[in-house]
Design an enzyme around this catalytic site. Structure first.
Site, PDB file in Angstrom:
ATOM      1  N   CYS A 182      68.348  68.973  41.692  1.00  8.42           N
ATOM      2  CA  CYS A 182      68.406  67.664  42.363  1.00  8.42           C
ATOM      3  C   CYS A 182      69.822  67.301  42.793  1.00  8.42           C
ATOM      4  O   CYS A 182      70.025  66.314  43.498  1.00  8.42           O
ATOM      5  CB  CYS A 182      67.833  66.585  41.442  1.00  8.42           C
ATOM      6  N   HIS A 215      71.195  59.498  42.462  1.00  2.24           N
ATOM      7  CA  HIS A 215      69.984  60.317  42.617  1.00  2.24           C
ATOM      8  C   HIS A 215      68.816  59.594  41.961  1.00  2.24           C
ATOM      9  O   HIS A 215      68.928  59.113  40.823  1.00  2.24           O
ATOM     10  CB  HIS A 215      70.198  61.686  41.965  1.00  2.24           C
ATOM     11  N   ASN A 270      60.928  61.031  42.511  1.00  2.00           N
ATOM     12  CA  ASN A 270      62.088  61.925  42.528  1.00  2.00           C
ATOM     13  C   ASN A 270      61.837  63.022  43.562  1.00  2.00           C
ATOM     14  O   ASN A 270      60.975  63.873  43.365  1.00  2.00           O
ATOM     15  CB  ASN A 270      62.285  62.514  41.127  1.00  2.00           C
TER      16      ASN A 270
HETATM   17  N1  COA Z   1      51.331  58.224  30.446  1.00  2.00           N
HETATM   18  C1  COA Z   1      51.146  57.786  29.196  1.00  2.00           C
HETATM   19  N2  COA Z   1      51.817  58.262  28.143  1.00  2.00           N
HETATM   20  C2  COA Z   1      52.709  59.258  28.374  1.00  2.00           C
HETATM   21  C3  COA Z   1      52.941  59.762  29.647  1.00  2.00           C
HETATM   22  C4  COA Z   1      52.209  59.224  30.709  1.00  2.00           C
HETATM   23  N3  COA Z   1      52.362  59.638  31.988  1.00  2.00           N
HETATM   24  N4  COA Z   1      53.877  60.729  29.561  1.00  2.00           N
HETATM   25  C5  COA Z   1      54.239  60.817  28.281  1.00  2.00           C
HETATM   26  N5  COA Z   1      53.515  59.914  27.553  1.00  2.00           N
HETATM   27  C6  COA Z   1      53.585  59.666  26.125  1.00  2.00           C
HETATM   28  C7  COA Z   1      54.092  60.846  25.363  1.00  2.00           C
HETATM   29  O1  COA Z   1      53.048  61.752  25.105  1.00  2.00           O
HETATM   30  C8  COA Z   1      54.601  60.172  24.104  1.00  2.00           C
HETATM   31  O2  COA Z   1      53.521  59.909  23.266  1.00  2.00           O
HETATM   32  P1  COA Z   1      53.681  60.046  21.658  1.00  2.00           P
HETATM   33  O3  COA Z   1      54.749  59.056  21.295  1.00  2.00           O
HETATM   34  O4  COA Z   1      52.324  59.731  21.170  1.00  2.00           O
HETATM   35  O5  COA Z   1      54.113  61.459  21.449  1.00  2.00           O
HETATM   36  C9  COA Z   1      55.138  58.833  24.609  1.00  2.00           C
HETATM   37  O6  COA Z   1      54.519  58.637  25.891  1.00  2.00           O
HETATM   38  C10 COA Z   1      56.645  58.786  24.780  1.00  2.00           C
HETATM   39  O7  COA Z   1      57.049  59.981  25.423  1.00  2.00           O
HETATM   40  P2  COA Z   1      58.535  60.250  25.752  1.00  2.00           P
HETATM   41  O8  COA Z   1      58.645  61.596  26.425  1.00  2.00           O
HETATM   42  O9  COA Z   1      59.390  59.980  24.569  1.00  2.00           O
HETATM   43  O10 COA Z   1      58.799  59.101  26.812  1.00  2.00           O
HETATM   44  P3  COA Z   1      60.141  58.704  27.516  1.00  2.00           P
HETATM   45  O11 COA Z   1      60.386  57.270  27.336  1.00  2.00           O
HETATM   46  O12 COA Z   1      61.246  59.670  27.200  1.00  2.00           O
HETATM   47  O13 COA Z   1      59.795  58.932  29.055  1.00  2.00           O
HETATM   48  C11 COA Z   1      60.153  60.470  30.821  1.00  2.00           C
HETATM   49  C12 COA Z   1      59.415  60.216  29.523  1.00  2.00           C
HETATM   50  C13 COA Z   1      59.765  61.864  31.323  1.00  2.00           C
HETATM   51  C14 COA Z   1      59.719  59.434  31.852  1.00  2.00           C
HETATM   52  C15 COA Z   1      61.676  60.356  30.588  1.00  2.00           C
HETATM   53  O14 COA Z   1      62.029  61.099  29.468  1.00  2.00           O
HETATM   54  C16 COA Z   1      62.471  60.819  31.761  1.00  2.00           C
HETATM   55  O15 COA Z   1      62.417  60.251  32.835  1.00  2.00           O
HETATM   56  N6  COA Z   1      63.303  61.853  31.559  1.00  2.00           N
HETATM   57  C17 COA Z   1      64.124  62.365  32.655  1.00  2.00           C
HETATM   58  C18 COA Z   1      63.274  63.123  33.622  1.00  2.00           C
HETATM   59  C19 COA Z   1      64.013  63.457  34.868  1.00  2.00           C
HETATM   60  O16 COA Z   1      64.590  62.590  35.474  1.00  2.00           O
HETATM   61  N7  COA Z   1      63.975  64.732  35.291  1.00  2.00           N
HETATM   62  C20 COA Z   1      64.566  65.158  36.490  1.00  2.00           C
HETATM   63  C21 COA Z   1      66.043  65.136  36.380  1.00  2.00           C
HETATM   64  S1  COA Z   1      66.775  65.391  37.950  1.00  2.00           S
END
Ligand code: COA
Length: 339
Positions: A121, A248, A278
């Site tokens: 990205c 970004h 994204n």
């Molecule tokens: N809907 C509902 N629940 C979801 C879900 C969805 N789409 N995706 C994940 N969950 C759940 C998980 O299973 C987890 O459940 P649990 O607590 O029972 O295990 C809970 O939500 C929390 O998951 P977690 O991964 O800790 O959430 P988070 O707050 O970290 O958010 C992202 C997840 C992916 C949105 C976040 O980590 C993120 O944006 N990371 C960066 C990603 C990114 O930008 N990548 C590209 C970089 S250029």
């Protein structure tokens, strides 16, 4: 971390003179996703800031998106003929040959030097730095820089943790030779990578993306903030001087943390993730094109750009927004898929 700098470039600075963007017509809303994934609109909006994304069907390739965005950038009123095309993408349509020569040919520019560049990205800012280098070295007088990605093809379609995040699109700019003192001159481009963390975001093939979301989140905030600080310092800007932060569009919470760490008020942050998700290497040029078209970005604004992506990679730079006449194809009232 290293930097491709304005210092010493004299009369061969890279100056922004054209911009364009292209998005697929198909909108996939959070409601569309809840119909097939165990998720909710509320979860996606609150964790990511995303309400919908644009998705390319099988008949719309990365090359097609790149051509559409590039044609608009080249048609910008202040644009100039280019001798080079640098295309940033993580999702080329094939392994070989590269996408850039085909895009160049479809634009009627056969003969121009053309190559792809992969930096996740962060690819668009890596490509800007590369283009500035081509101009500084007198290899080209003007360069077309394209960021094009179909990131929606990377997640496993059944993975609720990654599917909601990504969308497809392309954005492009034209850089021409100019002086460092001009509006539109690219500042120092801060660049870095950390391959020891490569496994945090990996896609051995389309449909098989794996991501350690929380760790990526932490690195993204840290790297984007630090790179932005260094780029602003290299430009001699205090953070209070920054009129627009263009981060970004990875996740609205990530960009919110970056803005807070930099002390840049919310009203000075450009954002479009709610509507596009994204879009990888397309993220920043699409954001800039939309903001320039709808008046959030105006000539004279001091813009701080920062990005982060798979690799890990990161980058940041500065530009004082030039007097670019609003590209007609991005004006109000144009078809939604072209904005
Ligand atoms: N809907 C509902 N629940 C979801 C879900 C969805 N789409 N995706 C994940 N969950 C759940 C998980 O299973 C987890 O459940 P649990 O607590 O029972 O295990 C809970 O939500 C929390 O998951 P977690 O991964 O800790 O959430 P988070 O707050 O970290 O958010 C992202 C997840 C992916 C949105 C976040 O980590 C993120 O944006 N990371 C960066 C990603 C990114 O930008 N990548 C590209 C970089 S250029």
């Amino acid at each position: 971390m290293s930097a491709c700098g304005a210092a010493g470039r004299g009369e061969r600075a890279a100056v922004l003179c054209g911009i364009g963007a292209a998005l697929p017509a198909t909108v996939v809303s959070n409601a569309d996703l809840t119909a097939r994934l165990d998720t909710t609109d509320e979860w996606i909006r609150s964790r990511t800031g995303i309400a919908q994304r644009r998705i390319a069907g099988a008949d719309l390739t990365t090359e097609d998106l790149a051509v559409r965005a590039a044609a608009k950038a080249l048609a910008s009123p202040a644009s100039v003929p280019v001798q080079a095309v640098v295309l940033a993408t993580t999702t080329p349509d094939r392994c070989c040959p590269a996408t850039a020569p085909a895009v160049t040919a479809r634009l009627g520019l056969t003969g121009a030097l053309a190559f792809d560049l992969a930096a996740g990205c962060t690819g668009f800012l890596y490509a800007l730095a590369t283009a500035a280098g081509l101009i500084a070295a007198a290899t080209a007088e003007a360069v077309l820089v394209i960021g094009a990605d179909r990131l929606a093809a990377l997640p496993d379609p059944d993975d609720r943790t990654t599917v909601p995040l990504f969308g497809d699109g392309a954005g492009a700019v034209v850089l021409r030779r100019g002086t460092a003192a001009e509006r539109g001159a690219l500042g120092t481009v801060v660049l870095g990578s950390d391959g020891t963390q490569a496994d945090l975001i990996r896609a051995p093939r389309p449909g098989a993306l794996q991501m350690e979301g929380a760790e990526v989140f932490r690195h993204a905030v840290d790297r984007m903030s630090t790179a932005a600080l260094n780029a602003a310092a290299a430009a001699g800007w205090a953070l209070a001087d920054v009129d627009r932060l263009a981060p970004h569009q990875a996740n609205a919470r990530i960009t919110g943390f970056v803005a807070r760490q930099l002390g840049i008020p919310e009203g000075r942050q450009l954002q479009n993730i709610e509507h596009v998700g994204n879009t990888g290497a397309a993220s920043l040029p699409v954001l800039l094109a939309q903001a320039a078209a709808d008046g959030r970005l105006t000539p004279g604004h001091r813009v701080l750009l920062t990005a982060f992506g798979a690799g890990l990679t990161w980058s940041a730079t500065t530009v004082t927004w030039p007097d670019l006449p609003t590209p007609p194809q991005l004006a109000e009232g144009s078809p939604a898929h072209d904005r």
